[in-house]
Motif scaffolding. Structure first.
Motif, short mmCIF file in Angstrom:
data_model
loop_
_atom_site.label_atom_id
_atom_site.label_comp_id
_atom_site.label_asym_id
_atom_site.label_seq_id
_atom_site.Cartn_x
_atom_site.Cartn_y
_atom_site.Cartn_z
N PRO A 88 0.81 -1.22 0.00
CA PRO A 88 0.00 0.00 0.00
C PRO A 88 0.84 1.26 0.00
O PRO A 88 0.48 2.26 -0.63
CB PRO A 88 -0.82 -0.13 1.30
N GLN A 89 1.98 1.25 0.72
CA GLN A 89 2.81 2.45 0.78
C GLN A 89 3.41 2.77 -0.59
O GLN A 89 3.58 3.94 -0.94
CB GLN A 89 3.93 2.24 1.81
N PHE A 92 0.88 4.72 -2.61
CA PHE A 92 0.42 6.01 -2.09
C PHE A 92 0.92 7.12 -3.02
O PHE A 92 2.06 7.08 -3.48
CB PHE A 92 0.98 6.22 -0.68
N SER A 220 1.84 4.99 8.66
CA SER A 220 2.16 3.79 7.88
C SER A 220 2.06 2.56 8.77
O SER A 220 1.80 2.67 9.98
CB SER A 220 3.56 3.91 7.29
N LEU A 260 -3.05 1.73 4.62
CA LEU A 260 -1.59 1.61 4.59
C LEU A 260 -1.07 0.54 5.54
O LEU A 260 0.13 0.32 5.63
CB LEU A 260 -0.95 2.96 4.92
#
Length: 268
Positions: A88-89, A92, A220, A260
């Motif tokens: 997910p990070q 972003f 995060s 995240l």
């Protein structure tokens, strides 16, 4: 290491087996001391023969280790977990697009995302969704503002490690961008304390006179502050429903943090 799908390996198939695999990983992931076959059978309510076959498959592929009958997550499971946590990070701010759109629609104001520059002196706007209101605050993606003066910046600075914050404050020069811009270290420190207490930063005319921004930190998976989600609009309009806007921004920050991979509470 043998591949889990090789002909010589035991095999599992079907949607129920997939769910059971996830349950095994989740159980062992929260019990670092390991679990025996009997303990897993009891906690997962699975037949012993079914579970034993599954564990042998996972052990064969290095997703589990077996030491004297005690099962623990193996190197392949750890590597998979790292990939899932980082995924997910890497995506972003795209992964937060829907949440940002929903925030803008619910508040009727422009919503945007920001990150800190490596030296923490500026915040960079990385995504924005503008409201349809003819009178609105516009944000140019890629533009930067001094972190000390903005709602986005203060929301993030409040949660960076103290050593980083002290390094920033040691030689930070304050510029009066508007008559209401934070003007000194003492004032900024007090505001950051308030952000940590309320988990939201509300700044009136920090960089643009007549514009109020409401921001909250995004975390995060490892619990570090990563970004900020912000709503900005004319002060006269935002202040009419300020409490509701603050609640909406906080909720959006939590939603994006969950996307995240963050699972903790708001850091104190």
């Amino acid at each position: 290491m043998s591949d889990v799908s090789s002909p010589s390996s035991p095999s599992l198939s079907g949607p129920r087996s997939i769910l059971r695999l996830v349950q095994v990983f989740a159980r062992l992931g929260t019990h670092s001391e390991g679990q025996t076959l009997a303990q897993l059978c009891q906690s997962l309510a699975l037949p012993k023969t079914t579970l034993f076959t599954m564990l042998k498959v996972l052990e064969h592929a290095d997703y589990l280790t077996n030491t004297d009958g005690v099962y623990r997550l193996g190197p392949q499971a750890v590597a998979l977990g790292k990939i899932m946590a980082e995924s997910p990070q890497r995506s972003f701010p795209h992964c937060a697009k829907d949440a940002l759109q929903a925030l803008s629609e619910s508040t009727g104001e422009t919503g945007f995302l920001a990150i800190l520059t490596p030296d923490d002196r500026y915040c960079t706007y990385v995504a924005a969704v503008e409201t349809d209101n003819w009178l609105r605050f516009s944000v140019k993606v890629g533009s930067q503002k001094p972190s000390y003066a903005t709602g986005s910046g203060q929301a993030m600075l409040a949660y960076i490690p103290d050593a980083r914050l002290q390094k920033l404050l040691a030689d930070l020069e304050f510029a009066a961008l508007t008559p209401k811009t934070v003007a000194c270290t003492a004032d900024l420190t007090l505001r950051l304390q308030q952000v940590r207490k309320r988990h939201v930063s509300t700044v009136d005319s920090g960089t643009v006179a007549g514009v109020t921004s409401v921001a909250a930190p995004i975390f995060s998976a490892d619990g570090a502050v990563m970004a900020a989600v912000t709503v900005g609009g004319p002060t006269s309009r935002v202040n009419k429903s300020l409490e509701a806007v603050e609640d909406a921004v906080r909720a959006s920050a939590i939603d994006i943090s969950r996307i995240l991979g963050y699972r903790g509470q708001w850091p104190a």
